[in-house]
Scaffold this motif. Sequence first.
Motif, PDB file in Angstrom:
ATOM      1  N   GLN A 299       0.686  -0.979   0.411  1.00  0.00           N
ATOM      2  CA  GLN A 299       0.170   0.078  -0.235  1.00  0.00           C
ATOM      3  C   GLN A 299       0.494   1.472  -0.230  1.00  0.00           C
ATOM      4  O   GLN A 299       1.830   1.829   0.454  1.00  0.00           O
ATOM      5  CB  GLN A 299      -0.958  -0.265   1.379  1.00  0.00           C
TER       6      GLN A 299
ATOM      7  N   ARG B 260      -3.363   2.560   5.888  1.00  0.00           N
ATOM      8  CA  ARG B 260      -3.434   1.298   7.656  1.00  0.00           C
ATOM      9  C   ARG B 260      -2.193   0.048   7.175  1.00  0.00           C
ATOM     10  O   ARG B 260      -1.628  -0.176   8.252  1.00  0.00           O
ATOM     11  CB  ARG B 260      -4.470   1.076   7.728  1.00  0.00           C
ATOM     12  N   LEU B 261      -1.932   0.223   6.202  1.00  0.00           N
ATOM     13  CA  LEU B 261      -1.106  -1.086   6.245  1.00  0.00           C
ATOM     14  C   LEU B 261       0.313  -0.775   5.471  1.00  0.00           C
ATOM     15  O   LEU B 261       1.258  -1.531   5.979  1.00  0.00           O
ATOM     16  CB  LEU B 261      -1.441  -2.056   4.925  1.00  0.00           C
TER      17      LEU B 261
ATOM     18  N   ARG C 226      -2.656   1.397  -4.498  1.00  0.00           N
ATOM     19  CA  ARG C 226      -3.493   1.685  -3.676  1.00  0.00           C
ATOM     20  C   ARG C 226      -4.058   0.374  -3.426  1.00  0.00           C
ATOM     21  O   ARG C 226      -4.022  -0.703  -4.251  1.00  0.00           O
ATOM     22  CB  ARG C 226      -5.295   2.634  -4.444  1.00  0.00           C
TER      23      ARG C 226
ATOM     24  N   ASP D 162      -6.796  -1.018  -3.060  1.00  0.00           N
ATOM     25  CA  ASP D 162      -7.433  -2.173  -3.763  1.00  0.00           C
ATOM     26  C   ASP D 162      -7.259  -2.845  -5.100  1.00  0.00           C
ATOM     27  O   ASP D 162      -7.414  -3.867  -5.675  1.00  0.00           O
ATOM     28  CB  ASP D 162      -9.196  -0.920  -3.892  1.00  0.00           C
TER      29      ASP D 162
ATOM     30  N   GLY E 169      -5.192  -7.219   2.130  1.00  0.00           N
ATOM     31  CA  GLY E 169      -5.898  -6.768   3.573  1.00  0.00           C
ATOM     32  C   GLY E 169      -6.616  -8.479   2.975  1.00  0.00           C
ATOM     33  O   GLY E 169      -7.506  -8.427   1.919  1.00  0.00           O
TER      34      GLY E 169
ATOM     35  N   ILE F 286     -10.382  -7.516   1.727  1.00  0.00           N
ATOM     36  CA  ILE F 286     -10.289  -7.281  -0.339  1.00  0.00           C
ATOM     37  C   ILE F 286     -10.064  -8.531  -1.016  1.00  0.00           C
ATOM     38  O   ILE F 286     -10.646  -8.370  -2.326  1.00  0.00           O
ATOM     39  CB  ILE F 286      -9.135  -6.059  -0.734  1.00  0.00           C
TER      40      ILE F 286
ATOM     41  N   TYR G 100      -4.842  -5.836  11.093  1.00  0.00           N
ATOM     42  CA  TYR G 100      -6.628  -6.857  12.259  1.00  0.00           C
ATOM     43  C   TYR G 100      -8.189  -5.474  11.997  1.00  0.00           C
ATOM     44  O   TYR G 100      -7.641  -4.724  12.267  1.00  0.00           O
ATOM     45  CB  TYR G 100      -5.953  -7.061  13.403  1.00  0.00           C
ATOM     46  N   CYS G 101      -9.100  -6.793  11.275  1.00  0.00           N
ATOM     47  CA  CYS G 101     -10.347  -5.677  11.561  1.00  0.00           C
ATOM     48  C   CYS G 101     -11.167  -6.212  11.311  1.00  0.00           C
ATOM     49  O   CYS G 101     -11.128  -7.783  11.013  1.00  0.00           O
ATOM     50  CB  CYS G 101     -10.338  -4.645  10.528  1.00  0.00           C
TER      51      CYS G 101
ATOM     52  N   ASP H 171     -20.180  -3.000   7.315  1.00  0.00           N
ATOM     53  CA  ASP H 171     -17.994  -1.349   6.919  1.00  0.00           C
ATOM     54  C   ASP H 171     -17.600  -2.358   8.041  1.00  0.00           C
ATOM     55  O   ASP H 171     -17.137  -3.451   8.772  1.00  0.00           O
ATOM     56  CB  ASP H 171     -18.717  -0.452   7.055  1.00  0.00           C
ATOM     57  N   LEU H 172     -16.290  -2.141   7.593  1.00  0.00           N
ATOM     58  CA  LEU H 172     -14.718  -2.761   9.020  1.00  0.00           C
ATOM     59  C   LEU H 172     -14.804  -2.043   9.674  1.00  0.00           C
ATOM     60  O   LEU H 172     -15.216  -0.340  10.045  1.00  0.00           O
ATOM     61  CB  LEU H 172     -13.586  -2.445   7.772  1.00  0.00           C
ATOM     62  N   VAL H 173     -13.733  -2.538  11.014  1.00  0.00           N
ATOM     63  CA  VAL H 173     -14.518  -2.030  12.503  1.00  0.00           C
ATOM     64  C   VAL H 173     -13.013  -2.653  12.858  1.00  0.00           C
ATOM     65  O   VAL H 173     -12.257  -3.310  12.444  1.00  0.00           O
ATOM     66  CB  VAL H 173     -15.403  -1.938  12.468  1.00  0.00           C
TER      67      VAL H 173
ATOM     68  N   SER I 182     -14.926   3.021  16.723  1.00  0.00           N
ATOM     69  CA  SER I 182     -15.195   4.617  17.273  1.00  0.00           C
ATOM     70  C   SER I 182     -16.003   5.339  16.129  1.00  0.00           C
ATOM     71  O   SER I 182     -16.782   5.922  16.597  1.00  0.00           O
ATOM     72  CB  SER I 182     -13.890   5.440  17.969  1.00  0.00           C
ATOM     73  N   THR I 183     -15.927   4.774  14.912  1.00  0.00           N
ATOM     74  CA  THR I 183     -16.871   5.278  13.923  1.00  0.00           C
ATOM     75  C   THR I 183     -18.065   4.648  14.135  1.00  0.00           C
ATOM     76  O   THR I 183     -19.176   5.607  14.109  1.00  0.00           O
ATOM     77  CB  THR I 183     -15.779   4.785  12.140  1.00  0.00           C
TER      78      THR I 183
ATOM     79  N   SER J 294     -10.628 -10.171   9.223  1.00  0.00           N
ATOM     80  CA  SER J 294      -9.539  -9.789   8.467  1.00  0.00           C
ATOM     81  C   SER J 294      -8.615  -9.335   9.118  1.00  0.00           C
ATOM     82  O   SER J 294      -8.184  -9.013   9.890  1.00  0.00           O
ATOM     83  CB  SER J 294      -9.910  -8.729   7.563  1.00  0.00           C
TER      84      SER J 294
HETATM   85  O1  PRT Z   1      -5.839   4.879  -0.694  1.00  0.00           O
HETATM   86  P1  PRT Z   1      -6.001   3.157  -0.546  1.00  0.00           P
HETATM   87  O2  PRT Z   1      -7.217   3.073  -0.603  1.00  0.00           O
HETATM   88  O3  PRT Z   1      -5.199   2.090   0.020  1.00  0.00           O
HETATM   89  O4  PRT Z   1      -6.461   3.169   1.107  1.00  0.00           O
HETATM   90  P2  PRT Z   1      -7.340   2.277   2.554  1.00  0.00           P
HETATM   91  O5  PRT Z   1      -8.609   4.590   2.220  1.00  0.00           O
HETATM   92  O6  PRT Z   1      -9.001   1.810   1.157  1.00  0.00           O
HETATM   93  O7  PRT Z   1      -7.511   2.033   3.272  1.00  0.00           O
HETATM   94  P3  PRT Z   1      -7.062   1.673   4.865  1.00  0.00           P
HETATM   95  O8  PRT Z   1      -5.654   2.295   4.436  1.00  0.00           O
HETATM   96  O9  PRT Z   1      -8.004   2.701   5.655  1.00  0.00           O
HETATM   97  O10 PRT Z   1      -7.455   0.484   4.570  1.00  0.00           O
HETATM   98  C1  PRT Z   1      -6.240  -0.421   4.292  1.00  0.00           C
HETATM   99  C2  PRT Z   1      -6.727  -2.619   4.838  1.00  0.00           C
HETATM  100  O11 PRT Z   1      -6.493  -2.040   6.518  1.00  0.00           O
HETATM  101  C3  PRT Z   1      -7.979  -1.960   4.733  1.00  0.00           C
HETATM  102  O12 PRT Z   1      -8.397  -3.262   3.574  1.00  0.00           O
HETATM  103  C4  PRT Z   1      -8.233  -3.345   5.918  1.00  0.00           C
HETATM  104  O13 PRT Z   1      -7.326  -4.224   5.281  1.00  0.00           O
HETATM  105  C5  PRT Z   1      -7.428  -2.815   6.812  1.00  0.00           C
HETATM  106  N1  PRT Z   1      -8.194  -1.934   8.408  1.00  0.00           N
HETATM  107  C6  PRT Z   1      -7.899  -2.541   9.319  1.00  0.00           C
HETATM  108  C7  PRT Z   1      -9.288  -0.501   7.324  1.00  0.00           C
HETATM  109  C8  PRT Z   1      -8.946  -1.648   9.093  1.00  0.00           C
HETATM  110  N2  PRT Z   1      -8.750  -1.192   9.535  1.00  0.00           N
HETATM  111  C9  PRT Z   1     -10.327  -0.235   9.431  1.00  0.00           C
HETATM  112  N3  PRT Z   1     -10.333   0.201  10.723  1.00  0.00           N
HETATM  113  N4  PRT Z   1      -9.372  -0.224   6.621  1.00  0.00           N
HETATM  114  C10 PRT Z   1     -10.806   0.437   7.292  1.00  0.00           C
HETATM  115  N5  PRT Z   1     -10.762   0.303   8.612  1.00  0.00           N
HETATM  116  C11 PRT Z   1     -11.877   1.784   8.572  1.00  0.00           C
HETATM  117  C12 PRT Z   1     -13.351   1.342   7.904  1.00  0.00           C
HETATM  118  O14 PRT Z   1     -13.760   1.503   7.529  1.00  0.00           O
HETATM  119  C13 PRT Z   1     -14.198   2.090   8.770  1.00  0.00           C
HETATM  120  O15 PRT Z   1     -13.931   3.862   7.924  1.00  0.00           O
HETATM  121  O16 PRT Z   1     -11.575   2.407   9.701  1.00  0.00           O
HETATM  122  C14 PRT Z   1     -13.233   3.023  10.088  1.00  0.00           C
HETATM  123  C15 PRT Z   1     -13.058   1.850  11.261  1.00  0.00           C
HETATM  124  O17 PRT Z   1     -12.530   2.106  12.657  1.00  0.00           O
HETATM  125  P4  PRT Z   1     -12.612   2.164  13.511  1.00  0.00           P
HETATM  126  O18 PRT Z   1     -11.009   2.026  14.492  1.00  0.00           O
HETATM  127  O19 PRT Z   1     -13.211   3.482  13.766  1.00  0.00           O
HETATM  128  O20 PRT Z   1     -13.198   1.267  13.977  1.00  0.00           O
END
Ligand code: PRT
Length: 289
Positions: free
Chosen positions: A12, A16-17, A54, A56, A73, A76, A94-95, A160-162, A166-167, A182
Motif C-alpha cells: 500500500q 493502515r497497512l 492503492r 484495492d 487485507g 479485499i 486486523y479488522c 463495514d470494516l471496524v 469508534s466510528t 480480516s
Molecule cells: O488509498 P487506499 O485505497 O490504499 O487506502 P484505503 O483508504 O482504502 O485503505 P485503509 O488504509 O483505510 O485500509 C487499508 C486496509 O487496512 C483495509 O483494506 C483493511 O484490510 C485494513 N483495516 C484495518 C482497515 C481498518 N482496520 C479500518 N478500521 N480498513 C479500514 N478501516 C476503516 C473502516 O472502513 C471505517 O471507516 O476505519 C473505520 C473504522 O475504524 P474504527 O477504528 O473507528 O473502528
Amino acid sequence: MQSNGTLRIAIQKSGRLYDSSIALLQEMGLEFELYRDRLFVNVRNMPIDILFLRDDDIPEYVRDGVAQLGIVGSNILEERGPEVENLLPLNFGYCRLKIAVPEQSKVQCIQDLQGMRIATSYPTILSRFLSQKDIKATPILLRGSVEVAPALGVSDAICDLVSTGSTLRTHRLRVLETVLESQAILVCQKNLSTDKKIFVDKLLMRAKGVQDGRRCKYVMFNAPMSSLDVIKERIPTCRSPSIMQLADPSMVAIHTVITPEDAFWDVIEVIRACGGSDIIVSPVEKLIR
Ligand code: PRT
Ligand code: ZN
C-alpha cells in the motif's frame, strides 16, 4: 540471493497497512530508501522492486503479473475471489467486517434485516453472508463513508470494516453481527515461473522467520537438577531444551524458546512452580524452523 529477473512486491502506498508492510520487508533484510511520492523503489541488496499502490489495486496487479508478491487485507481478497495465491497471514491490519444498524433501529437480530437496504463497500461478501443465512436484503454499494448512509436515508443498515469501533460509536450505530475477520496477507501470483517461485520461496522463509521471531521468546532459567523431568513433562516446549551444568552440581541452567503456541505467562508460572529461578526472557529476532 540469486534470481533471473527482478521480482516486484506491491504494497500500500499510504494507509493502515503501509508502516507494518515496510517494517516486515526491512526485517526480511531488504535494504531500500523511502522517497515521498515515488511509485516504486529498487531494493539495494536484492533484485527486487517495491511498488506502492492503492490497496484495492494490489490483487489485480499481482494477478496480472505486474508484481509477483503483494501485501493486502483479506477483506479485499475475499471480495475479489481467488485471483491470487494466499501465502501467509501477516498478523497486522486486523479488522472485522460487521453489520450495524442505528442505535434506535427496531432491528434486533440479523433475521430482522429481511427486505432492508444495507450499505457496504463489500457487496460480494455481504451477499454471500445473507444468502447463507437465508436473508433477502439489498446491498447498496458505496465506495466510502458507509457509516453515514443510514443518517442520510440511503440505507437501513451498514456492513463495514471496524477496528476500534469508534466510528460506529460516533455515528450512533449498533453492531448486529460479524461477517468476516480480516488481517493483512502476503499474496503471490499464481503459476509463477520456476526461478521466480524459488525466489518467492526464499522470501517466504524470511517472512515466516520474522513473524515467528516476533512471537517467540528466548527463556533462560536455573532449576534444581531434581526437577528436570517434571519441567520437561509439564512444559512441552522444554522437551528438548539446552541444559548446562552449573557450578552447584544440584542445579542446571535451562535454555529454551517459548513459541506462540505456548501461553507465555502460563509457562513462566510452571517454571516457577517447578523450582525455576533467575528467569531471563529475551526477544527472538528471527526464528527459522
Ligand atoms: O488509498 P487506499 O485505497 O490504499 O487506502 P484505503 O483508504 O482504502 O485503505 P485503509 O488504509 O483505510 O485500509 C487499508 C486496509 O487496512 C483495509 O483494506 C483493511 O484490510 C485494513 N483495516 C484495518 C482497515 C481498518 N482496520 C479500518 N478500521 N480498513 C479500514 N478501516 C476503516 C473502516 O472502513 C471505517 O471507516 O476505519 C473505520 C473504522 O475504524 P474504527 O477504528 O473507528 O473502528
Ligand atoms: Zn482502498
